[in-house]
Write a protein that holds these residues in place. Structure first.
Motif, PDB file in Angstrom:
ATOM      1  N   TYR A 275       0.786  -1.235   0.000  1.00 37.97           N
ATOM      2  CA  TYR A 275       0.000   0.000   0.000  1.00 37.97           C
ATOM      3  C   TYR A 275       0.819   1.286   0.000  1.00 37.97           C
ATOM      4  CZ  TYR A 275      -4.204  -2.831   0.722  1.00 37.97           C
ATOM      5  OH  TYR A 275      -5.234  -3.736   0.561  1.00 37.97           O
TER       6      TYR A 275
ATOM      7  N   THR B 223      -2.664   3.010  -3.824  1.00 32.93           N
ATOM      8  CA  THR B 223      -3.841   2.140  -3.867  1.00 32.93           C
ATOM      9  C   THR B 223      -4.594   2.204  -5.195  1.00 32.93           C
ATOM     10  OG1 THR B 223      -5.247   3.851  -2.890  1.00 32.93           O
ATOM     11  CG2 THR B 223      -4.194   2.297  -1.369  1.00 32.93           C
TER      12      THR B 223
ATOM     13  N   ASP C 298      -3.174  -4.720  -2.624  1.00 34.26           N
ATOM     14  CA  ASP C 298      -2.283  -4.669  -1.465  1.00 34.26           C
ATOM     15  C   ASP C 298      -0.896  -4.134  -1.814  1.00 34.26           C
ATOM     16  OD1 ASP C 298      -2.894  -7.497  -2.524  1.00 34.26           O
ATOM     17  OD2 ASP C 298      -0.821  -7.717  -1.852  1.00 34.26           O
ATOM     18  N   TYR C 299      -0.441  -4.417  -3.005  1.00 26.16           N
ATOM     19  CA  TYR C 299       0.819  -3.788  -3.442  1.00 26.16           C
ATOM     20  C   TYR C 299       0.820  -3.727  -4.950  1.00 26.16           C
ATOM     21  CZ  TYR C 299       3.618  -7.735  -5.276  1.00 26.16           C
ATOM     22  OH  TYR C 299       4.125  -8.760  -6.040  1.00 26.16           O
TER      23      TYR C 299
ATOM     24  N   THR D 295      -9.334   1.339   3.028  1.00 26.46           N
ATOM     25  CA  THR D 295      -8.551   2.197   3.927  1.00 26.46           C
ATOM     26  C   THR D 295      -8.097   1.429   5.153  1.00 26.46           C
ATOM     27  OG1 THR D 295      -9.735   4.175   3.175  1.00 26.46           O
ATOM     28  CG2 THR D 295      -8.571   4.320   5.284  1.00 26.46           C
TER      29      THR D 295
ATOM     30  N   ARG E 202      -5.305  -0.906   4.171  1.00 24.35           N
ATOM     31  CA  ARG E 202      -4.095  -0.107   3.932  1.00 24.35           C
ATOM     32  C   ARG E 202      -3.417   0.258   5.247  1.00 24.35           C
ATOM     33  NH1 ARG E 202      -5.005   5.967   2.547  1.00 24.35           N
ATOM     34  NH2 ARG E 202      -5.307   5.858   4.813  1.00 24.35           N
ATOM     35  N   ASP E 203      -4.180   0.778   6.191  1.00 22.80           N
ATOM     36  CA  ASP E 203      -3.594   1.235   7.456  1.00 22.80           C
ATOM     37  C   ASP E 203      -3.030   0.069   8.262  1.00 22.80           C
ATOM     38  OD1 ASP E 203      -4.330   3.750   6.688  1.00 22.80           O
ATOM     39  OD2 ASP E 203      -6.066   3.896   8.024  1.00 22.80           O
TER      40      ASP E 203
ATOM     41  N   CYS F 136      -1.929  -2.845   7.054  1.00 18.08           N
ATOM     42  CA  CYS F 136      -0.765  -3.417   6.372  1.00 18.08           C
ATOM     43  C   CYS F 136       0.461  -2.516   6.458  1.00 18.08           C
ATOM     44  CB  CYS F 136      -1.101  -3.703   4.917  1.00 18.08           C
ATOM     45  SG  CYS F 136      -2.249  -5.073   4.694  1.00 18.08           S
ATOM     46  N   ARG F 137       0.242  -1.216   6.459  1.00 19.89           N
ATOM     47  CA  ARG F 137       1.385  -0.307   6.555  1.00 19.89           C
ATOM     48  C   ARG F 137       2.127  -0.437   7.881  1.00 19.89           C
ATOM     49  NH1 ARG F 137      -0.683   5.446   3.862  1.00 19.89           N
ATOM     50  NH2 ARG F 137      -0.322   4.858   1.673  1.00 19.89           N
TER      51      ARG F 137
END
Length: 342
Positions: free
Chosen positions: A114, A117, A239-240, A308, A311-312, A314-315
């Motif tokens: 991420y 996105t 995811d990436y 969202t 993303r948060d 996984c980061r």
């Protein structure tokens, strides 16, 4: 004195005429001839990858009026790690390939989940002048390469059969294959799955025998290629974004004349921007093909809150990359994407 002046004037006139002729025909006014080698890995003809390097080779040859030529190679030379070695040594002059972390662990950043996105963000971040493109440009020099631009392979997701899980509570107990990379293992746990680190070549057997329920680490094209008959769902987590690089052996690059360098750089820059649109189109094409084949496709972009949240979560696994890439570099990326830095 008059003869000398006449000779000098004639030489200048000839030089100007040659330059004007070169400009009129679109040929740059370089002098050195070069027979170069260009290659890409993984995908044989027909593929967008082979088409791209062939176009670059043809366009450079055309615009230099045959003064610079390329011999074009595909995956017959070896895998992407071997191709990186060949360009590093100068056995191959230019490549389109993922970057190997064997020489420099900072390239593990390409597995960071991420960073972006969607394709609009990808164009700004990885396109010419984007902050990731500039980072790659600096790192490439340390492995004896000149960075020409980022090829966006596409966004990733997960193929499944147990359920189209889009949240941690839905993913609980579902075992999936992930690439044998720590960052992947970390963030798929964050998404609620039970990851199993399995090489890509073993994916079909692992799914068929029930060792795992599905697989992650690639996009719609990968799922269609390997698993369309093995899984029932494809969840487009985004995811990436898988990125490759157009690179040139640094020693050979420095041996090129300035005008020739500019020519090659400009041609590659056009390919980079064209590929952003091509990758998005390709993702959509294969999402449609998966649907037509009978898989249910779920796009997390259709539920922005889930996207969202994923993303948060996984980061948080970027801390795994702090160890490999370096916290200074990861903090730079954190700042660029609006994350807080501690």
């Amino acid at each position: 004195m008059k003869m000398k002046a006449l000779g000098t004037g004639l030489a200048v006139a000839c030089s100007v005429t040659a330059l004007l002729v070169g400009s009129a025909t679109g040929v740059l006014a370089g002098e050195k001839s070069h027979k170069l080698k260009i290659a890409q890995t993984l995908y044989p003809t027909p593929s967008a990858h082979m088409e791209s390097i062939q176009l670059i080779a043809d366009e450079v040859t055309k615009q230099t009026n045959g003064r610079i030529t390329f011999k074009v190679y595909g995956p017959e030379l070896g895998d992407w790690a071997e191709l990186n070695e060949m360009v590093n040594r100068g056995d191959i002059d230019m490549m389109l390939s993922p970057m190997s972390a064997s020489y420099d662990p900072r390239w593990n950043v390409t597995f960071a989940p991420y960073i972006v996105t969607n394709y609009d963000e990808a164009k700004k971040v990885f396109g010419p002048g984007g902050f990731m493109d500039e980072i790659f440009r600096g790192w490439a020099k340390d492995v004896n390469m000149h960075w020409l631009g980022t090829w966006i392979q596409g966004f990733a997701g997960v193929s499944l059969s147990a359920a189209p899980a889009t949240a941690p509570d839905e993913a609980k107990g579902i075992k999936i294959r992930t690439p044998p990379i720590a960052a992947f293992e970390c963030y798929w746990k964050k998404l609620g799955f039970t990851p199993s680190l399995i090489p890509y070549s073993e994916v079909p057997t692992a799914i068929s025998t029930g060792v795992v329920d599905g697989q992650a680490g690639g996009g719609p094209f990968q799922t269609y290629s390997c698993c369309r008959d093995l899984n029932k769902y494809f969840v487009y987590y985004r995811d990436y974004v898988e990125v490759w690089g157009y690179t040139f052996n640094l020693d050979k690059w420095n041996d090129l004349e300035v005008d020739d360098r500019k020519l090659i750089q400009d041609i590659v820059a056009k390919e980079v921007m064209k590929r952003v649109e091509g990758a998005e189109k390709e993702d959509k094409e294969y999402l449609d093909k998966l649907t037509d084949h009978g898989l249910k496709v779920v796009d997390l972009a259709d539920t922005p809150d889930k996207l969202t949240g994923s993303r948060d979560n996984c980061r948080e696994c970027w801390t795994e990359l702090d160890k490999l890439v370096g916290k200074v570099w990861m903090d730079k990326i954190r700042k660029e994407v609006g994350m807080s830095v501690q």
